[in-house]
Design a protein around this motif. Structure first.
Motif, PDB file in Angstrom:
ATOM      1  N   GLY A 123       0.786  -1.232   0.000  1.00 44.77           N
ATOM      2  CA  GLY A 123       0.000   0.000   0.000  1.00 44.77           C
ATOM      3  C   GLY A 123       0.810   1.270   0.000  1.00 44.77           C
ATOM      4  O   GLY A 123       0.257   2.364  -0.048  1.00 44.77           O
ATOM      5  N   MET A 124       2.150   1.160   0.066  1.00 47.01           N
ATOM      6  CA  MET A 124       2.991   2.357   0.099  1.00 47.01           C
ATOM      7  C   MET A 124       3.398   2.728  -1.322  1.00 47.01           C
ATOM      8  O   MET A 124       4.420   2.278  -1.838  1.00 47.01           O
ATOM      9  CB  MET A 124       4.236   2.095   0.954  1.00 47.01           C
ATOM     10  N   THR A 125       2.567   3.518  -1.986  1.00 45.49           N
ATOM     11  CA  THR A 125       2.857   3.901  -3.363  1.00 45.49           C
ATOM     12  C   THR A 125       3.274   5.363  -3.477  1.00 45.49           C
ATOM     13  O   THR A 125       3.970   5.730  -4.417  1.00 45.49           O
ATOM     14  CB  THR A 125       1.633   3.655  -4.262  1.00 45.49           C
ATOM     15  N   PHE A 126       2.864   6.202  -2.526  1.00 50.33           N
ATOM     16  CA  PHE A 126       3.234   7.609  -2.555  1.00 50.33           C
ATOM     17  C   PHE A 126       4.323   7.856  -1.527  1.00 50.33           C
ATOM     18  O   PHE A 126       4.146   7.596  -0.339  1.00 50.33           O
ATOM     19  CB  PHE A 126       2.036   8.500  -2.246  1.00 50.33           C
ATOM     20  N   ASN A 127       5.487   8.346  -1.987  1.00 50.63           N
ATOM     21  CA  ASN A 127       6.605   8.666  -1.109  1.00 50.63           C
ATOM     22  C   ASN A 127       6.945   7.492  -0.193  1.00 50.63           C
ATOM     23  O   ASN A 127       7.007   7.645   1.019  1.00 50.63           O
ATOM     24  CB  ASN A 127       6.262   9.912  -0.274  1.00 50.63           C
ATOM     25  N   PRO A 128       7.174   6.287  -0.737  1.00 49.34           N
ATOM     26  CA  PRO A 128       7.420   5.109   0.096  1.00 49.34           C
ATOM     27  C   PRO A 128       8.688   5.248   0.922  1.00 49.34           C
ATOM     28  O   PRO A 128       9.656   5.896   0.504  1.00 49.34           O
ATOM     29  CB  PRO A 128       7.537   3.971  -0.923  1.00 49.34           C
ATOM     30  N   VAL A 129       8.686   4.610   2.094  1.00 51.03           N
ATOM     31  CA  VAL A 129       9.803   4.767   3.023  1.00 51.03           C
ATOM     32  C   VAL A 129      11.094   4.224   2.431  1.00 51.03           C
ATOM     33  O   VAL A 129      12.174   4.787   2.652  1.00 51.03           O
ATOM     34  CB  VAL A 129       9.483   4.106   4.379  1.00 51.03           C
ATOM     35  N   GLY A 130      11.034   3.131   1.658  1.00 53.75           N
ATOM     36  CA  GLY A 130      12.242   2.603   1.057  1.00 53.75           C
ATOM     37  C   GLY A 130      12.891   3.586   0.106  1.00 53.75           C
ATOM     38  O   GLY A 130      14.118   3.745   0.078  1.00 53.75           O
ATOM     39  N   ASP A 131      12.069   4.261  -0.673  1.00 54.20           N
ATOM     40  CA  ASP A 131      12.571   5.268  -1.604  1.00 54.20           C
ATOM     41  C   ASP A 131      13.221   6.421  -0.839  1.00 54.20           C
ATOM     42  O   ASP A 131      14.295   6.893  -1.201  1.00 54.20           O
ATOM     43  CB  ASP A 131      11.425   5.778  -2.473  1.00 54.20           C
ATOM     44  N   ARG A 132      12.576   6.859   0.240  1.00 50.78           N
ATOM     45  CA  ARG A 132      13.133   7.949   1.053  1.00 50.78           C
ATOM     46  C   ARG A 132      14.464   7.534   1.676  1.00 50.78           C
ATOM     47  O   ARG A 132      15.412   8.319   1.726  1.00 50.78           O
ATOM     48  CB  ARG A 132      12.143   8.382   2.130  1.00 50.78           C
ATOM     49  N   ASN A 133      14.530   6.299   2.164  1.00 48.29           N
ATOM     50  CA  ASN A 133      15.774   5.814   2.777  1.00 48.29           C
ATOM     51  C   ASN A 133      16.919   5.799   1.773  1.00 48.29           C
ATOM     52  O   ASN A 133      18.030   6.234   2.064  1.00 48.29           O
ATOM     53  CB  ASN A 133      15.565   4.403   3.338  1.00 48.29           C
ATOM     54  N   GLY A 134      16.638   5.258   0.586  1.00 48.56           N
ATOM     55  CA  GLY A 134      17.687   5.157  -0.420  1.00 48.56           C
ATOM     56  C   GLY A 134      18.193   6.508  -0.880  1.00 48.56           C
ATOM     57  O   GLY A 134      19.407   6.730  -0.998  1.00 48.56           O
ATOM     58  N   ARG A 135      17.266   7.424  -1.127  1.00 48.12           N
ATOM     59  CA  ARG A 135      17.667   8.747  -1.604  1.00 48.12           C
ATOM     60  C   ARG A 135      18.406   9.517  -0.510  1.00 48.12           C
ATOM     61  O   ARG A 135      19.338  10.273  -0.784  1.00 48.12           O
ATOM     62  CB  ARG A 135      16.452   9.519  -2.101  1.00 48.12           C
ATOM     63  N   PHE A 136      17.978   9.311   0.741  1.00 48.90           N
ATOM     64  CA  PHE A 136      18.690   9.965   1.837  1.00 48.90           C
ATOM     65  C   PHE A 136      20.140   9.502   1.889  1.00 48.90           C
ATOM     66  O   PHE A 136      21.057  10.319   2.038  1.00 48.90           O
ATOM     67  CB  PHE A 136      18.016   9.662   3.178  1.00 48.90           C
ATOM     68  N   ALA A 137      20.361   8.188   1.798  1.00 47.56           N
ATOM     69  CA  ALA A 137      21.724   7.660   1.901  1.00 47.56           C
ATOM     70  C   ALA A 137      22.622   8.241   0.813  1.00 47.56           C
ATOM     71  O   ALA A 137      23.752   8.674   1.088  1.00 47.56           O
ATOM     72  CB  ALA A 137      21.698   6.136   1.823  1.00 47.56           C
ATOM     73  N   ILE A 138      22.142   8.253  -0.418  1.00 45.68           N
ATOM     74  CA  ILE A 138      22.936   8.784  -1.523  1.00 45.68           C
ATOM     75  C   ILE A 138      23.222  10.267  -1.323  1.00 45.68           C
ATOM     76  O   ILE A 138      24.356  10.739  -1.484  1.00 45.68           O
ATOM     77  CB  ILE A 138      22.210   8.554  -2.862  1.00 45.68           C
ATOM     78  N   ASP A 139      22.186  11.030  -0.970  1.00 49.07           N
ATOM     79  CA  ASP A 139      22.362  12.473  -0.776  1.00 49.07           C
ATOM     80  C   ASP A 139      23.323  12.765   0.376  1.00 49.07           C
ATOM     81  O   ASP A 139      24.159  13.674   0.288  1.00 49.07           O
ATOM     82  CB  ASP A 139      21.010  13.136  -0.512  1.00 49.07           C
ATOM     83  N   TYR A 140      23.201  12.003   1.466  1.00 55.75           N
ATOM     84  CA  TYR A 140      24.062  12.227   2.633  1.00 55.75           C
ATOM     85  C   TYR A 140      25.526  11.989   2.268  1.00 55.75           C
ATOM     86  O   TYR A 140      26.407  12.800   2.576  1.00 55.75           O
ATOM     87  CB  TYR A 140      23.644  11.315   3.781  1.00 55.75           C
ATOM     88  N   LEU A 141      25.797  10.873   1.622  1.00 58.00           N
ATOM     89  CA  LEU A 141      27.177  10.529   1.285  1.00 58.00           C
ATOM     90  C   LEU A 141      27.782  11.545   0.325  1.00 58.00           C
ATOM     91  O   LEU A 141      28.946  11.940   0.478  1.00 58.00           O
ATOM     92  CB  LEU A 141      27.212   9.125   0.694  1.00 58.00           C
ATOM     93  N   ARG A 142      27.016  11.981  -0.637  1.00 60.50           N
ATOM     94  CA  ARG A 142      27.529  12.984  -1.577  1.00 60.50           C
ATOM     95  C   ARG A 142      27.803  14.299  -0.868  1.00 60.50           C
ATOM     96  O   ARG A 142      28.807  14.963  -1.136  1.00 60.50           O
ATOM     97  CB  ARG A 142      26.542  13.167  -2.718  1.00 60.50           C
ATOM     98  N   ALA A 143      26.911  14.683   0.045  1.00 58.17           N
ATOM     99  CA  ALA A 143      27.110  15.922   0.796  1.00 58.17           C
ATOM    100  C   ALA A 143      28.359  15.853   1.665  1.00 58.17           C
ATOM    101  O   ALA A 143      29.016  16.873   1.902  1.00 58.17           O
ATOM    102  CB  ALA A 143      25.878  16.220   1.653  1.00 58.17           C
ATOM    103  N   GLU A 144      28.699  14.657   2.137  1.00 55.75           N
ATOM    104  CA  GLU A 144      29.879  14.470   2.979  1.00 55.75           C
ATOM    105  C   GLU A 144      31.145  14.249   2.158  1.00 55.75           C
ATOM    106  O   GLU A 144      32.228  14.053   2.714  1.00 55.75           O
ATOM    107  CB  GLU A 144      29.663  13.277   3.919  1.00 55.75           C
ATOM    108  N   GLY A 145      31.015  14.248   0.840  1.00 57.81           N
ATOM    109  CA  GLY A 145      32.181  14.065  -0.012  1.00 57.81           C
ATOM    110  C   GLY A 145      32.695  12.641  -0.049  1.00 57.81           C
ATOM    111  O   GLY A 145      33.880  12.409  -0.319  1.00 57.81           O
TER     112      GLY A 145
END
Length: 206
Positions: A123-145
């Motif tokens: 039932g998680m089709t809008f802004n699913p938690v897995g998608d948020r987790n994955g994008r957070f990890a990528i964004d965090y690592l890139r921000a930290e260089g």
């Protein structure tokens, strides 16, 4: 052999010191459960199973140290680091990287491999938690260089991850979607339990 750092999720009161011998890989293995992390230079294998959660495996190829975390949500409910709980990505990433620094890692040498974030929750089709987790990890690592050298994220598969922190080798096995129900049940069970407490180079598929 380099000293190890035991990952501790203080909110869950759980550490990653217990292990077992994996005869398939001929390696001493440590299970990383939701809300846990471990940083080490020991010749062992870190293992976790992911549904919507994400694991970041970070390695320094010169110091020969590495570590894995397993987080359930990007950040605390108020957008904070989530107190001192590694179930939140914002804290799990920070504490893992800091533990690697204590073992001799240097930021400019760190490499990351990331897996998980599957759309396994019904039932998680809008802004699913897995998608948020994955994008957070990528964004965090890139921000930290920190270079993201490999990733196996999103889709609908649960995954089992094997990571060898001393060498940086990572193996990912995509599990049948039919195995999602039990994994979702365990993730939901863990999430309910901790939420009742105050918050304080390439991937190989096999």
């Amino acid at each position: 052999m380099k000293p190890s750092a035991r990952g501790l999720d203080q909110a869950a009161g759980r550490n990653t010191s217990d292990g077992y011998y994996d005869s398939r890989f001929l390696a001493q293995a440590i299970k990383i459960l939701p809300g846990e992390f471990r940083a080490t230079g020991e010749d062992l294998m870190l293992v976790t199973v992911l549904g919507s959660c994400v694991a970041a495996c970070v390695h320094d190829p010169v110091a020969l140290v590495g570590g894995m975390n397993h987080f359930m949500l990007p950040e605390g409910p108020d957008g904070s680091l989530g107190g001192d709980s590694a179930r939140y990505g914002s804290y799990a990433m920070e504490v893992l990287i800091n533990e690697l620094f204590k073992l001799g890692a240097r930021r400019e040498r760190l490499e990351a491999k990331v897996a998980g974030g599957g759309a396994v929750l019904p039932g998680m089709t809008f802004n699913p938690v897995g998608d948020r987790n994955g994008r957070f990890a990528i964004d965090y690592l890139r921000a930290e260089g920190i270079r993201v050298v490999a990733q196996d994220l999103f889709d609908v598969f649960p995954r089992r991850v094997h990571f060898f922190p001393a060498s940086g080798r990572m193996l990912v096995k995509r599990l049948p979607a039919v195995e999602s129900n039990e994994l979702v049940r365990r993730e939901e069970q863990y999430r309910r339990r901790v939420d009742r407490r105050p918050a304080e180079s390439s991937i190989e598929l096999f």
